[in-house]
Design an enzyme around this catalytic site. Structure first.
Site, PDB file in Angstrom:
ATOM      1  N   LYS A 275      -5.064   3.935   4.073  1.00 27.63           N
ATOM      2  CA  LYS A 275      -5.133   3.308   2.757  1.00 27.63           C
ATOM      3  C   LYS A 275      -6.507   3.457   2.109  1.00 27.63           C
ATOM      4  O   LYS A 275      -6.674   3.157   0.920  1.00 27.63           O
ATOM      5  CB  LYS A 275      -4.753   1.829   2.858  1.00 27.63           C
ATOM      6  CG  LYS A 275      -4.365   1.202   1.529  1.00 27.63           C
ATOM      7  CD  LYS A 275      -3.816  -0.205   1.694  1.00 27.63           C
ATOM      8  CE  LYS A 275      -2.361  -0.177   2.125  1.00 27.63           C
ATOM      9  NZ  LYS A 275      -1.751  -1.521   2.158  1.00 27.63           N
ATOM     10  N   HIS A 325       5.987   1.659   7.816  1.00 28.99           N
ATOM     11  CA  HIS A 325       6.797   1.526   6.600  1.00 28.99           C
ATOM     12  C   HIS A 325       8.144   2.246   6.722  1.00 28.99           C
ATOM     13  O   HIS A 325       8.850   2.412   5.724  1.00 28.99           O
ATOM     14  CB  HIS A 325       6.036   2.046   5.375  1.00 28.99           C
ATOM     15  CG  HIS A 325       5.016   1.075   4.851  1.00 28.99           C
ATOM     16  ND1 HIS A 325       5.378  -0.117   4.267  1.00 28.99           N
ATOM     17  CD2 HIS A 325       3.669   1.120   4.838  1.00 28.99           C
ATOM     18  CE1 HIS A 325       4.283  -0.769   3.901  1.00 28.99           C
ATOM     19  NE2 HIS A 325       3.229  -0.046   4.242  1.00 28.99           N
ATOM     20  N   ASP A 353       3.580  -6.636   9.864  1.00 28.89           N
ATOM     21  CA  ASP A 353       2.936  -6.220   8.616  1.00 28.89           C
ATOM     22  C   ASP A 353       3.540  -6.946   7.417  1.00 28.89           C
ATOM     23  O   ASP A 353       2.825  -7.486   6.560  1.00 28.89           O
ATOM     24  CB  ASP A 353       3.079  -4.703   8.452  1.00 28.89           C
ATOM     25  CG  ASP A 353       2.468  -4.183   7.166  1.00 28.89           C
ATOM     26  OD1 ASP A 353       1.299  -4.504   6.895  1.00 28.89           O
ATOM     27  OD2 ASP A 353       3.170  -3.458   6.432  1.00 28.89           O
TER      28      ASP A 353
END
Length: 408
Positions: A275, A325, A353
């Site tokens: 990120k 994800h 998360d």
């Protein structure tokens, strides 16, 4: 307990790639600073151990920079009044990591003028090392417009002359003299080509012994980089640390122990390292993301996976972190992996998360109450996205997990 021989040089090189992402593209600023400092140190006849030390400090010198806007300020001028803040942060991060704490002094002062360093109570060698980082850092700022072009050879004399004009004020005269000598070689500049740079770093690493690291040392190394990631936004403060704590406890509740449990925690700490490429303007955006902004956000887990493959190639850490994800329906990102590819640890980190993010205030919503978070997770289970067993396990001790998520 997690214990392995680790190639520290390759690890620092790989993790420096994550710092390069702050510039959006992997522009290798840290690696160039490292190699130029290494060659100038060689010209000064520093021992090989000192040369390797300044090489590693160069690759990590900007570990206090997480925001793209700060990176731009640092690379637009020779001096910026706000440079001190990231130097202090970087030194704090390194000081908290015993494996790299010896690099903290030069990182702390790598934007401090030489004339100011002379007034500070530093040992002479730390003073010189810090100033060498500053010099190499500013050389790179001046050479960037000519990178990957033979035009750097015509620009080089002007760069040398400009920096020599700052002798005694910004930079130590002996460092500038050594720089002028190595800069007279075309090879000094042409070696900054990305392919040659990576090749030279790999070659240097062949002569550096591996280091035996236990779990604590590996966790502190991971924590250093998790702090850099979480500093991108006030909304993500301690996110990675708390995800790691939740994931570790969930894994323990499932009976996972030993080395595997410790690797779950490290994967949690590093799950968002990719990120660093994402602009803080996107992370802090209060409204819906555009298609381009979503694409920028969605690539972060792939960058995480690839960076961690370089560090933890012989473990499941890259998969557990990089797949956070993905979902059971195969509609997540970046691999579109379905349930068959997602082992229990992947499912645990995914739930951890989401749970922590929902418990944390974000620019587009307030922190959610525990019962609302559990309702949200169960909706995702019903939709076939999350593992029912993991969500049920979390719900058994929901209050405890909520406290971990909020840092209470």
């Amino acid at each position: 307990m997690l214990h392995q021989d680790i190639d520290l040089h390759s690890t620092i090189t790989a993790l420096s790639c994550s710092l390069d992402l702050v510039g959006i593209d992997e522009i290798r600023h840290g690696k160039r600073v490292a190699m130029m400092a290494y060659h100038i140190a060689g010209e000064l006849n520093w021992p090989e151990s000192e040369k390797i030390g300044i090489l590693h400090a160069g690759m990590l010198h900007d570990c206090g920079v997480a925001q793209i806007r700060e990176h731009r300020q640092l690379t637009e001028t020779l001096e910026w009044s706000g440079a001190e803040a990231h130097a202090e942060r970087g030194a704090d991060y390194l000081s908290a990591c015993p494996l790299l704490a010896h690099l903290a002094p030069e990182v702390r002062y790598h934007h401090t003028r030489w004339e100011t360093l002379l007034l500070l109570p530093l040992d002479p060698h730390s003073r010189l090392r810090a100033n060498l980082l500053f010099l190499a850092d500013r050389i790179d700022v001046l050479q960037v417009p000519y990178l990957n072009s033979e035009q750097i050879l015509t620009a080089a004399p002007g760069i040398v002359a400009r920096l020599q004009g700052l002798s005694g004020s910004l930079f130590a005269p002996e460092l500038l003299d050594a720089f002028a000598r190595v800069a007279d070689s075309q090879a000094f500049w042409l070696a900054m080509d990305p392919d040659y740079l990576d090749e030279d770093l790999r070659s240097l690493g062949k002569n550096i012994a591996h280091v035996a690291l236990g779990y604590t040392a590996q966790r502190e190394l991971a924590r250093l980089f998790s702090r850099v990631v979480d500093a991108k936004s006030p909304y993500t403060e301690q996110h990675s640390e708390r995800v790691a704590l939740i994931a570790r406890q969930l894994a323990a509740d499932f009976g996972i122990d030993g080395q595997e449990l410790e690797q779950v925690e490290i994967a949690g700490l590093l799950h968002d390292i990719g990120k660093l490429r994402v602009s803080e303007d996107i992370i802090d955006k209060p409204g819906l993301l555009t298609a381009a902004e979503r694409a920028s956000m969605q690539r972060h887990s792939y960058d995480t996976y690839r960076i961690l493959q370089r560090v933890f190639a012989d473990s499941k850490i890259p998969v557990w972190a990089g797949f956070h994800h993905e979902n059971l329906r195969g509609e997540g990102y970046p691999f579109k992996s379905g349930s068959e590819a997602l082992d229990l640890e992947c499912r645990i980190i995914s739930v951890a998360d989401i749970f922590q993010a929902l418990a944390q205030t974000r620019p587009y919503r307030e922190s959610m109450a525990l019962h609302d978070i559990l309702d949200d997770l169960r909706r995702r289970v019903s939709a076939g996205e999350l593992d029912a067993g993991v969500v049920d396990k979390l719900a058994e001790h929901a209050d405890d997990y909520y406290a971990l998520a909020r840092g209470d």
